[in-house]
Design a protein around this motif. Structure first.
Motif, short mmCIF file in Angstrom:
data_model
loop_
_atom_site.label_atom_id
_atom_site.label_comp_id
_atom_site.label_asym_id
_atom_site.label_seq_id
_atom_site.Cartn_x
_atom_site.Cartn_y
_atom_site.Cartn_z
N GLY A 63 7.38 62.93 116.68
CA GLY A 63 6.19 63.45 116.91
C GLY A 63 4.65 62.92 116.69
N ASP A 64 4.02 63.88 116.72
CA ASP A 64 2.58 63.49 116.77
C ASP A 64 1.89 64.11 115.82
N ARG A 65 2.41 64.06 114.17
CA ARG A 65 2.10 64.44 112.94
C ARG A 65 0.71 64.28 112.71
N PRO A 66 -0.56 64.49 113.20
CA PRO A 66 -1.61 64.35 112.62
C PRO A 66 -1.27 62.53 111.70
N PHE A 67 -1.98 61.52 110.64
CA PHE A 67 -2.23 60.55 109.98
C PHE A 67 -1.35 59.75 110.18
N THR A 68 0.08 59.58 111.01
CA THR A 68 1.00 59.47 110.45
C THR A 68 1.77 58.01 111.16
N ALA A 69 2.74 56.82 111.14
CA ALA A 69 3.25 56.48 112.29
C ALA A 69 4.26 55.39 111.17
N THR A 70 4.80 54.75 112.69
CA THR A 70 6.00 53.98 111.55
C THR A 70 5.67 52.87 112.29
N HIS A 71 5.81 51.95 110.88
CA HIS A 71 5.08 50.43 111.62
C HIS A 71 6.63 49.51 111.18
N ILE A 72 7.25 50.59 110.35
CA ILE A 72 8.64 49.70 109.18
C ILE A 72 9.82 50.61 110.32
N ALA A 100 17.57 41.33 110.09
CA ALA A 100 16.70 40.93 111.03
C ALA A 100 15.63 41.74 110.89
N GLU A 101 15.29 42.55 110.25
CA GLU A 101 13.90 43.43 109.86
C GLU A 101 13.16 43.23 108.72
N ILE A 102 14.27 42.77 107.85
CA ILE A 102 13.65 42.41 106.32
C ILE A 102 12.95 40.98 107.41
N ALA A 103 13.45 39.76 107.59
CA ALA A 103 12.86 38.91 108.07
C ALA A 103 11.78 39.11 108.99
N ARG A 104 11.75 38.79 110.16
CA ARG A 104 10.35 39.94 110.72
C ARG A 104 9.52 40.41 110.43
N VAL A 105 9.80 41.50 109.02
CA VAL A 105 8.30 42.06 107.89
C VAL A 105 8.10 40.64 107.53
N GLN A 106 8.91 39.83 106.60
CA GLN A 106 8.62 39.28 105.44
C GLN A 106 8.06 38.27 106.49
N GLY A 107 8.02 37.78 107.55
CA GLY A 107 7.56 37.02 108.89
C GLY A 107 6.41 36.76 108.58
N ILE A 108 5.81 38.57 109.22
CA ILE A 108 4.96 38.85 109.61
C ILE A 108 3.70 38.40 108.65
N LEU A 130 -3.91 53.45 112.72
CA LEU A 130 -3.36 52.21 114.29
C LEU A 130 -1.73 52.57 114.93
N PRO A 131 -1.95 54.62 114.65
CA PRO A 131 -0.68 54.71 114.86
C PRO A 131 0.12 54.07 116.41
N GLY A 132 -0.71 53.52 117.21
CA GLY A 132 -0.06 52.82 118.77
C GLY A 132 -0.14 51.31 118.85
N LEU A 133 -0.63 50.94 117.40
CA LEU A 133 -0.59 49.81 117.97
C LEU A 133 0.30 48.72 116.84
N SER A 134 1.49 47.10 117.31
CA SER A 134 2.73 47.05 116.23
C SER A 134 1.99 45.89 114.93
N LEU A 135 2.63 45.92 114.01
CA LEU A 135 2.82 45.68 112.61
C LEU A 135 2.29 44.30 112.21
N GLU A 136 2.47 43.00 113.83
CA GLU A 136 2.36 41.91 114.03
C GLU A 136 0.78 42.43 114.50
N HIS A 137 0.07 43.24 115.44
CA HIS A 137 -1.34 43.17 115.57
C HIS A 137 -2.13 43.93 113.98
#
Length: 306
Positions: free
Chosen positions: A39-48, A56-64, A10-17
């Motif tokens: 770019g657009d390599r298949p089956f890859t994504a960036t959710h963190i 701030a990023e640690i708190a965001r991810v742990q909070g989710i 689900l590369p287009g969705l946020s980690l929260e979603h």
């Protein structure tokens, strides 16, 4: 054992979603995609953002994760650690280190990657080089309480002739990996088309499985009779299309999930079983991917004890 899935489908969705959807649909853990933006390599994504893991990023991810009652089973960055281009290889290693540091900061036990391969060199040369390049990464991970797990995917699309591009696809190579200090992210689907019984193969090595993926496979013997084991040659327009098999979500292929999960339990595995959704039938749109994850959940939920 916890039932989860790899967020890369689900590369287009946020980690929260994704976390909210996972909770609503009975999943317990997430294997979080942590590729750099590239770019657009298949089956890859960036959710963190592993390379920007400040407070701030640690708190965001742990909070989710906490809000949705989920555990984070692994950070996923599957790339070629033996890339033939020295500059690209250095970038891969640098990001593996970022993922290790991020996992340690988040309390995530594993980071997943590939051994990879330099297709210009022999297997024995690659293995000697891998021993050299992985030992510092293993030491870096160990010092931070993190295990590096290697998926046993063949990665045939990385080799110009469709040969194995990730030297971790068989029990023979798992034993070599373990000697280097690496662990296995076990995926049974790859063994099926190689002609290896995944249940018999995994039984002796469960103590070295730190994470497991649930992906199924469907084979077409009549097409194998046309193309042979190595798949399409003249007609292969997609490097990943062997022509005689395809990945499926659990329950729509040939893996015996009842026996496989039972063997994992019998061997003492208590990590995450993470659905890796690469099913072309249930792919292509967000709705279809989510339906595929629901099919996988219906297959595996009765087998994984809460």
């Amino acid at each position: 054992m916890k039932l989860g899935f790899l967020t890369a489908c689900l590369p287009g969705l946020s980690l929260e979603h994704i976390a909210a959807w996972a909770q609503a649909h009975g999943y317990e853990s997430l294997e979080v995609a942590a590729w750099p933006l590239q770019g657009d390599r298949p089956f890859t994504a960036t959710h963190i953002a592993a390379e920007n893991m400040g407070d701030a990023e640690i708190a965001r991810v742990q909070g989710i994760a906490q809000r949705h009652g989920l555990t984070l089973s692994s950070l996923a960055y599957y790339d070629n650690n033996l890339h033939p281009d020295p500059a690209e290889r250095a970038r891969v290693h640098a990001h593996v280190r970022c993922c290790i540091d991020a996992a340690a900061s988040l309390g995530v036990p594993t980071v997943g990657t590939f051994v990879g391969r330099d297709p210009t060199r022999s297997v024995s040369e690659n293995l000697r080089e891998a021993e050299r390049v992985f030992r510092p990464l293993v030491e870096h991970a160990g010092a931070r309480g993190v295990k590096i797990v290697i998926e046993n995917c063949v990665m045939e699309g990385w080799h110009p002739d469709g040969y194995p591009g990730n030297l971790a696809y068989s029990p023979e190579l798992w034993e070599w990996m373990f000697d280097v200090g690496l662990y296995l992210n076990f995926d049974p689907s790859h063994l099926v088309w190689l002609g290896i019984d995944p249940i018999a193969a995994v039984r002796p090595y469960i103590h070295r499985i730190a994470h497991a993926q649930a992906k199924d496979i469907e084979t077409f013997p009549a097409l194998q009779n046309r193309y042979g084991f190595y798949g399409k040659m003249r007609d292969r327009k997609d490097a990943w299309d062997m022509g005689w098999w395809r990945y499926r979500v659990p329950g729509l292929g040939q893996v015996d999930w009842v026996r496989l999960v039972d063997v994992l339990y019998e061997g003492g595995f208590d990590g995450a079983l993470s659905v890796e959704h690469e099913d072309p039938v249930w792919g292509g749109t967000e709705d279809k991917v989510k339906t595929g994850l629901e099919i996988a959940h219906r297959t595996l939920r009765p087998l994984v004890v809460r």
